[in-house]
Design a protein around this motif. Structure first.
Motif, short mmCIF file in Angstrom:
data_model
loop_
_atom_site.label_atom_id
_atom_site.label_comp_id
_atom_site.label_asym_id
_atom_site.label_seq_id
_atom_site.Cartn_x
_atom_site.Cartn_y
_atom_site.Cartn_z
N THR D 94 0.74 -1.16 -0.09
CA THR D 94 0.16 -0.01 -0.06
C THR D 94 0.76 1.46 0.15
N THR D 98 0.88 3.75 -2.90
CA THR D 98 0.60 5.20 -2.93
C THR D 98 1.65 6.08 -3.27
N GLY D 120 -3.15 10.60 -2.94
CA GLY D 120 -2.42 9.57 -2.37
C GLY D 120 -3.09 9.01 -0.90
N LEU D 123 -6.13 7.29 -1.83
CA LEU D 123 -5.98 6.09 -2.26
C LEU D 123 -5.61 4.91 -1.22
N GLY D 124 -4.89 5.40 -0.21
CA GLY D 124 -4.68 4.58 0.99
C GLY D 124 -5.74 4.06 1.51
N ALA D 244 -0.19 4.94 3.65
CA ALA D 244 0.04 5.83 2.59
C ALA D 244 0.64 7.01 3.31
#
Lengths: 335, 528, 330, 358
Positions: D94, D98, D120, D123-124, D244
């Motif tokens: 992860t 990221t 980011g 996204l995490g 992230a």
């Protein structure tokens, strides 16, 4: 693990100079070794014989140059591990750090910190960002190595062969530079040659072997495998041997003579370019000493006793021409 | 026993003697500074059932563990047929033909019934290469289960058995290992009345065959029914030992608790109001129960009687939003709460105190305070999302006082408390949310007599304050003692409703087994 | 005896194996139609060969997981045994049978150490083997001093690649795997030790009460897992002809072996162990990864394929198992 | 086994005491945390004394933390997951994914680096959400689920990174990894508030209490009206977000993003969380312990390397410390049933004999 993985992309265009003695900038022939200094050599990881070969040469040279020598590095090929080592070397007030980088970018900040504290940084093999080191010792020039790789198989497979490439990882800088160079050379010298697939062995012997087997199975028309990585070349050669394709498929790559000796003898590898890792180690120490003495300018020329004369161009020193191992000469090299 | 010895040992226990006398002589046991047993004598005779009675904490289980080789006595010794024994491990006891049937036999979920019966004692065959003899395992398992007239498939995975079936399989294991001394550690608490009968039937047969049996209980009716000899323990001391005829129920009770206890009677006052608290219409959750209709007023205590597995717990869990509603409606007052999830119901004033403290009721390694507030953390004063420690402690302290929880401090974990006090914490956890409706599932299971009475008083107080209470219980005396009305559940349906004076132990028991026809069906089911 | 009933019984008891064989065969057939070279004997043989090392490690892992444990230290144990045997063979021509004994010995001793920590100090197995993972990795470095193995005596190569007798077209490593599988199956299914470890995996307290020396069983099972990992290291050495300090750890064989055991139908919570399933799972993985190459899928997606394969097979297994339990209760 | 009358000691004690509803614990640290504090002091003092170069003034010591704080960020998030009794093996990929995505957004799409960093973090969260979705919806054990997703995220990271992953971020962004405000590194300035936040979250918020309950006993939590799935979702999503954050900090520290950048994170952070006293089975443990363990292991590693030990020895010692500390912790556990507790009791009361087999 990621043997010969990365180098700086910039260096590809900067360091194309071959060894030519211009003599325009004469350097001191005598090295000042009066002060004992501490020099560390940090490979990508400890535990690969090529790096051990560097160490072997460096150790020998360090004795002559009044250097306290330390060989240390991370246990896996991680930039993070190398940075941890650099940080400790900075704290221990080493005079020079020499290193081959797991990748060019991640190490830069730590090495810049070292330079700020007055530590000289010499990179070899795989470069770091140019502003994060004082000098870089390039193994061989990239076009020369690319040419050597292609020539090592072309002679046996013929000029219109189907070639497979087995590299380490997708983003391995030095391998990618070599692959670019060999493609460029192939286009001009052997226009009918074709690269049918590019696979990655992640520098793991088992994954390289599996990848090698798969290449040969999936592409029955391949007659040459170029594997510019230590584990990959061994894996590809082992795959050829296991499938009984000796004499039908030829392998080349960039590996130390000990690892490929049996395959060279078996005729699977006819020729395999590298350079003399032991001597490279010696040169690294010599340059480290010069760098510490401030005896080397960004563009310079110097003579290293027993190693020859070298040209410094924009802080890059090209170590040697490719040294091609063949069945005839491999017996002379042990590393 | 070392690993090597074990691997080389021949297999099941030797046993074989007819009619054994097993005897505990002057047993004393200390755990660190605490003395749990002192000078206890008990003699188990062939063909007879010896009952060990006592409240929780009296030392019954410790005595059994010593007899079964799980603990070593601090003083005194045990004798089998006059020979002194030293049992280092349960396996040593098995080797001497002594077997302990635990209350809730530990499950080996993935093993087959046949294999579970042979765990630790696999017969092997073959001279050079000893291998597990599956044929023998299957045939012997089948034979023993048949001998006990138990209809349990030997290839069924153990995880599909009920507690009663597991106990019976344990009992079969004792026979299988040719153990002539069988100890039952409080077997009846998790069983329904009917399953108890099945078990007692088997115990009587075994006694008739000359087996030496012993049994732990604190239910006096049962004790009077099954025992030949009785030993009563209180605070680790023997306070009575004689044949059954020497006691009656009242004397047993008073020996156990150490004071005269009034016989259980109906409570005198009812607090039923006119205000409707809960109405359930046509509630169905297949296959557990269907078409359940009832209503409940504030201040009323409604009992749900029935066998374990009749669907009572499932009804409660469905009302509380833990199970899906297939059909029907549930109304809290006038609001429809069908299918509302439990966290929402808690906010609306519904509480459910589950039967199994350790599994559903409380987190044993957490502290008293943490457990008490866990039912509704929102009631703890919060600033910027943080719970006020002071306020939480206040809530905890109040609950500890109100519910008379005996503890050394509020931050003691529940592991350090006795069963009764654990149950009080679970009560406090729910009742401190000041619910309008409380469902209590087996509120006094595993609680000793003294604490039971306190819990009854608590329930009564709750009703008095206007809370509507549902009590699920397998003890008919408890329902008689507490309830304004009792619904009898049989196989997922309400089969009878009793109110006021109709509620007697006899009427409750009679109706929840669903008449004689149903009883026969139940017999078959117990075996299946 | 009706054959139909027999088939039904086999399906019921051996459903996971049947499913894995089915899926693997289906994959081979489909690939064979798309790419005839895929079903070439040579390729099939190497897919088999390629799964041997992982299978051996995963067999040990299956025992541990069936006992409700987990063993992460298999990766460095594999590397250590490959390195020790390889360096000795390279420098002193260590006879094969001594290498054999040596690799087993290393595994038993270090594996038993894991077991000792788990049972005597009651440290969760994942913590113990996480710790010994680091420690045993260190042993590899200490022993090798950073060198690597690049050539092995011919006898070793024969063990890793050769044939026992000319008329039997099955390579020795595959035969070795079959023998080990047979021994392991016997051990798990037909010895008191095997049944005892399953009892421990089901319920250790109950197993103790039933007279099973739980601690001893634990130590023995971790020793067994270590032994198989270590033996896999020797096979790895013989098959690849090389060993580096990152053999095993670099390939994350500890995670692979767990994945394969789970794919093979051994539940992560223990209590059951499916050895044949494990080997089939490892073969399935090998076939899938080779198929990806033949389908010209870029190499970077191989590990994603592996991840999806784990999710899909474990999910399918769970579904089937739940359905079967429900059936048994009803 | 755990029948009430099997624990007679407490039964007798509770009889002996009258109702005194007070809190016994006055000191804010429990036994394990005290042990960790002592260990941390030992590490700091020991290396300052024995390893020249370890203590070169406060600024240097603080900036040394930059080398290991990325692990700390991951440890904070991972702790939540382990508190629930789960595990997240995908933290390392992860973090890598990221970092690589943020770098490509900045480099390939010309996005402002801070906007990219924000994406980011989202996204995490998304990756964490995928993990928990697989766990809840497909009912797959966390270990298997996150093992599989970690393979998948890793593949994607390699694909996104391409042949030459971007590097050379703006200096303002790099400062996040290597810069300092006065003597305080930005990493530390980010880590300390996060520590405070996570500590309060676990120790003082209703969420934290529910988290611990779910970890100790999920059934009880369900029966207490706790929305268990929500608790899990938050834990895994926060774990993804913290991974992230670590990815971003690493990218800034190295001024580069690589698809294998997060690889060293997993085992090291797992070690930190376990050493911090969080039980791998869930429930037990404190955030403070984890935070202390981050600094202990971080400074230990730095100190050992400065003292001249190789990476290899340092790694081995870390493994040994992990095992030893958990062994010691088990020997003297809270419930007093550990072997060590019993021996201690035996020493104090020589007359007491016999111990329970369980």
């Amino acid at each position: 693990m990621k043997f010969k993985k990365n180098a700086i992309t910039l260096a590809a265009c900067l360091g194309v100079a071959a060894v030519t003695a211009t003599g325009a900038l004469a350097a001191d022939q005598k090295v000042d070794t009066s002060k004992r200094i501490k020099v560390a050599m940090v490979p990508k990881l400890i535990g690969l014989s090529v790096f051990k070969a560097n160490e072997q040469g460096a150790k020998k040279e360090a004795k002559k140059l009044n250097i306290d020598f330390l060989y240390t590095g991370p246990v896996t090929a991680s930039a993070q591990g190398q940075v941890d080592v650099f940080n400790s070397l900075i704290a221990r007030k080493f005079d020079v750090i020499t290193t081959t980088a797991n990748n060019p970018t991640e190490l830069a900040p730590a090495l810049r910190r070292a330079m700020k504290k007055g530590i000289k940084v010499v990179s070899y093999d795989s470069d770091v960002a140019p502003d994060a080191r004082d000098f870089f010792i390039q193994n061989t020039s990239y076009p020369a190595f690319g040419k050597a790789l292609v020539d090592s198989v072309a002679k046996y497979t013929g000029p219109d062969a189907k070639i497979a490439i087995l590299s380490s990882t997708k983003d391995a800088t030095i391998q990618n530079a070599w692959i670019d160079a060999l493609k460029a050379y192939m286009k001009t010298a052997y226009p009918k040659m074709e690269i049918v697939t590019t696979q990655y062995g992640e520098s793991s012997p088992s994954k390289s072997l599996t990848a090698g087997l798969n290449i040969i199975q999936a592409h029955p028309d391949v007659t040459g495998i170029i594997a510019p990585d230590g584990a990959a070349e061994v894996g590809a050669a082992a795959a050829v041997q296991k499938l009984g394709k000796t004499g039908k498929i030829f392998v080349t790559g960039a590996s130390d003579p000990d690892s490929i000796r049996q395959y060279v003898k078996a005729g699977i590898i006819k020729a395999s370019p590298l350079w003399d890792e032991v001597k490279e180690g010696q040169l690294v120490m010599y340059v480290a000493r010069l760098a510490h003495n401030n005896a080397l300018k960004p563009n310079d020329h110097f003579e290293a006793p027993g190693l020859g004369s070298f040209e410094v161009k924009n802080k890059v020193i090209v170590f040697s021409k490719p040294l091609v191992f063949t069945a005839e000469n491999i017996g002379k090299y042990h590393f | 026993m070392s690993f090597a010895q074990w691997a080389a040992s021949p297999g099941p226990g030797v046993g074989g003697h007819e009619g054994r006398i097993y005897r505990a002589c002057n047993i004393g046991k200390r755990f660190g500074p605490v003395t749990v047993l002192r000078d206890v004598d008990a003699t188990l005779r062939a063909g007879r059932v010896l009952t060990i009675m006592g409240e929780n904490g009296a030392g019954k289980s410790t005595l059994f563990k010593i007899l079964a080789g799980q603990l070593r006595p601090t003083s005194g010794h045990i004798e089998l047929d006059g020979q002194e024994l030293s049992l280092g491990a349960p396996s040593a006891a098995h080797a001497h033909g002594i077997y302990l049937v635990p209350q809730e036999p530990m499950l080996m979920p993935e093993l087959s019934v046949a294999e579970m019966m042979f765990v630790g004692h696999m017969p092997t065959s073959g001279r050079f290469l000893k291998r597990v003899d599956w044929r023998a395992i299957r045939s012997r398992a089948r034979a023993v289960l048949d001998a006990l007239e138990l209809d349990i498939g030997i290839d069924r995975p153990a995880k599909t058995l009920s507690i009663a079936q597991l106990q019976l399989v344990e009992c079969a294991k004792a026979l299988l290992h040719e153990c002539r001394v069988i100890l039952f550690d409080e077997p009846t608490s998790p069983l329904t009345a009917h399953e108890v009968e099945t078990l007692f039937g088997i115990m009587r047969r075994l006694a008739g065959d000359g087996y030496t049996l012993s049994f732990i209980s604190h239910r006096t009716e049962e004790v009077m029914e099954i025992s030949d000899d009785i030993v009563v323990l209180r605070d680790g001391r023997m306070v009575g030992a004689a044949e059954r005829g020497a006691f009656d129920r009242a004397s047993l009770l008073s020996l156990m608790v150490g004071r005269e206890l009034r016989t259980v009677s109906r409570r005198t006052k009812s607090h039923v109001t006119q205000e409707l608290a809960l109405s359930v219409k046509g509630l169905t959750h297949e296959p557990s129960f269907r078409d359940v209709d009832f209503s409940l007023r504030r201040g009323e205590i409604l009992g749900l009687a029935g066998l374990i597995g009749a669907g009572r717990t499932e009804i409660a869990e469905t009302i509380f939003g833990l199970r899906q509603v297939d059909r029907g409606t549930v109304k809290l007052g006038n609001t429809d709460i069908t299918g509302v999830p439990s966290h929402d119901l808690i906010r609306r004033g519904v509480a459910y105190v589950p039967e199994d403290r350790g599994r559903h009721g409380a987190v044993l390694p957490m502290t008293i305070t943490e457990n008490i507030t866990s039912s509704r953390m929102e009631r703890v004063r919060q600033t910027a999302g943080l719970m006020s420690r002071g306020h939480e402690t206040e809530i905890g302290a109040k609950a500890v006082r109100d519910f008379r929880i005996r503890c050394a401090g509020l931050d003691q974990t529940l592991l350090e408390l006795s069963g009764g006090n654990q149950q009080k914490v679970v009560f406090a956890k729910w009742i401190s949310t000041e619910p309008r409706l409380v469902i209590l599932d087996e509120p006094t299971r595993g609680v000793d007599v003294g604490a039971k009475e306190e819990i009854y008083e608590l329930i009564d107080r709750m009703a008095a304050s206007g809370t509507a209470v549902v009590v699920i219980s397998s003890e008919s005396e408890e329902l008689v003692r507490l309830c304004d009305r009792v619904l009898c559940i049989y196989e997922g349906r309400i089969v009878a409703e009793l109110a006021g004076e109709e509620i007697t132990p006899q009427s409750v028991t009679a109706s929840y087994v669903g008449g004689s026809q149903a009883r026969d069906a139940e017999f078959e089911k117990a075996g299946a | 005896m009706g054959t139909k009933d027999d088939i039904e019984r086999v399906l019921r008891r051996r459903g996971r194996e049947v499913a894995l064989v089915g899926v693997t065969l289906a994959l081979v057939v489909v690939l064979g139609i798309l790419q005839p070279r895929f079903v070439h004997l040579e390729n099939l043989r190497f897919m088999l060969l390629g799964s041997v090392v992982l299978s051996l490690v995963a067999l040990g892992q299956t025992f541990v997981i069936a006992m409700r444990g987990i063993d992460l230290s298999v990766a460095p144990l594999l590397g250590l045994s490959a390195m020790v045997c390889g360096l000795l063979a390279q420098s002193q021509g260590l006879p094969l049978w001594i290498a054999f004994a040596l690799s087993l010995g290393i595994g038993v001793v270090l594996g038993a150490f894991n077991g000792l920590l788990v049972s005597a100090l009651s440290i969760p197995p994942i913590v113990v083997t996480l710790g010994t993972y680091s420690i045993y990795s260190g042993f590899i470095f200490i022993y090798s001093q950073g060198t690597q193995v690049f050539s092995i005596p011919a006898a070793y190569g024969h063990l890793g690649n050769g044939y026992l007798v000319p008329w039997l077209p099955i390579p020795i490593p595959v035969l070795v795997l079959l023998v080990v599988l047979a021994l392991c199956s016997f051990l798990l299914g037909y010895t008191r030790f095997g049944r005892a470890l399953l009892a421990v995996g089901n319920n250790d307290a109950a197993a103790y009460n039933a007279g099973i020396p739980v601690g001893g069983i634990r130590i023995a099972v971790y020793a067994l897992s270590g032994m198989l990992a270590s033996f896999a290291g020797l096979m790895f050495l013989c098959y690849t002809g090389s060993a580096t300090v990152t053999a095993g750890t670099g390939d994350h064989i500890e995670l692979q072996s767990i994945a394969v055991a789970l794919v093979g139908g051994t539940p992560i919570n223990g209590g059951r162990g499916n050895l044949i399933g494990t080997v089939l799972g490892s073969l399935f993985l090998s076939v899938v990864l080779t198929a990806l190459v033949f389908l010209r899928v870029p190499a970077i997606w191989y590990s994603a394929g592996e991840g999806l394969m784990i999710l899909a097979t474990v999910q399918a297994g769970l579904r089937r198992h739940r359905a079967r339990d429900a059936e048994a209760v009803a | 086994m755990s029948r009430p009358d099997a624990i007679p000691a407490s039964a007798v004690r509770s009889e002996a005491n009258t109702v005194k509803p007070f809190n016994r614990r006055h000191f804010p640290l429990d036994g394990w945390e005290m042990t960790l504090v002592v260990l941390l002091v030992l590490v700091l003092v020991g290396f300052s004394w024995a390893a020249p170069g370890f203590y070169d003034g406060m600024p240097d010591l603080l900036s040394m933390a930059e080398n290991f704080l990325p692990f700390g960020f991951v440890a904070l998030g991972l702790s939540l997951v382990i508190f629930t009794g789960g595990i997240d093996l995908s933290v390392s990929t992860t973090a890598s994914l990221t970092a690589v995505v943020v770098a490509q957004l900045w480099h390939g799409f010309g996005m402002n680096i801070w906007v990219a960093a924000g994406i980011g973090l989202l996204l995490g969260a998304l990756l964490g959400a995928i993990n928990v979705l697989v766990i809840i919806r497909l009912k797959i054990e966390p270990l298997i689920a996150t093992l599989a997703t970690s393979f998948i995220y890793g593949s994607i990271a390699t694909a996104v990174a391409g042949n030459a992953p971007p590097s050379g971020f703006p200096d303002a962004f790099n400062a996040l990894g290597g810069g300092a405000l006065g003597i305080l590194p930005y990493q530390l300035l980010l880590f300390v508030p996060l520590c405070l936040g996570f500590w309060l979250l676990v120790a003082r918020s209703a969420y934290g209490r529910k988290l611990v309950m779910v970890g100790y006993n999920r059934e009880v939590a369900l029966y207490s009206g706790i929305r268990v799935e929500r608790i899990l979702v938050v834990a895994y999503v926060l774990s993804g977000v913290m991974a992230a954050v670590a990815g971003l900090v690493l990218a800034a520290y190295y001024s580069a993003a690589r698809p294998d950048m997060g690889d060293p994170l997993l085992l090291a952070t797992l070690t930190m969380v376990v050493l911090g006293g969080v039980s791998i089975f869930g429930g037990e443990g404190t955030m403070l312990g984890v935070i202390l363990a981050v600094f202990i292991l971080g400074f230990l590693r730095q100190g050992m390397m400065i003292a001249g030990f190789s990476d290899m020895v340092t790694t081995m010692v870390t493994g040994a410390i992990l095992i030893t500390s958990i062994a010691v912790k088990n020997l003297f556990n809270k419930r007093g049933t550990g072997l060590g507790n019993q021996l201690w009791a035996l020493l104090r009361r020589p007359e007491a004999t016999g111990s329970e087999p369980e």
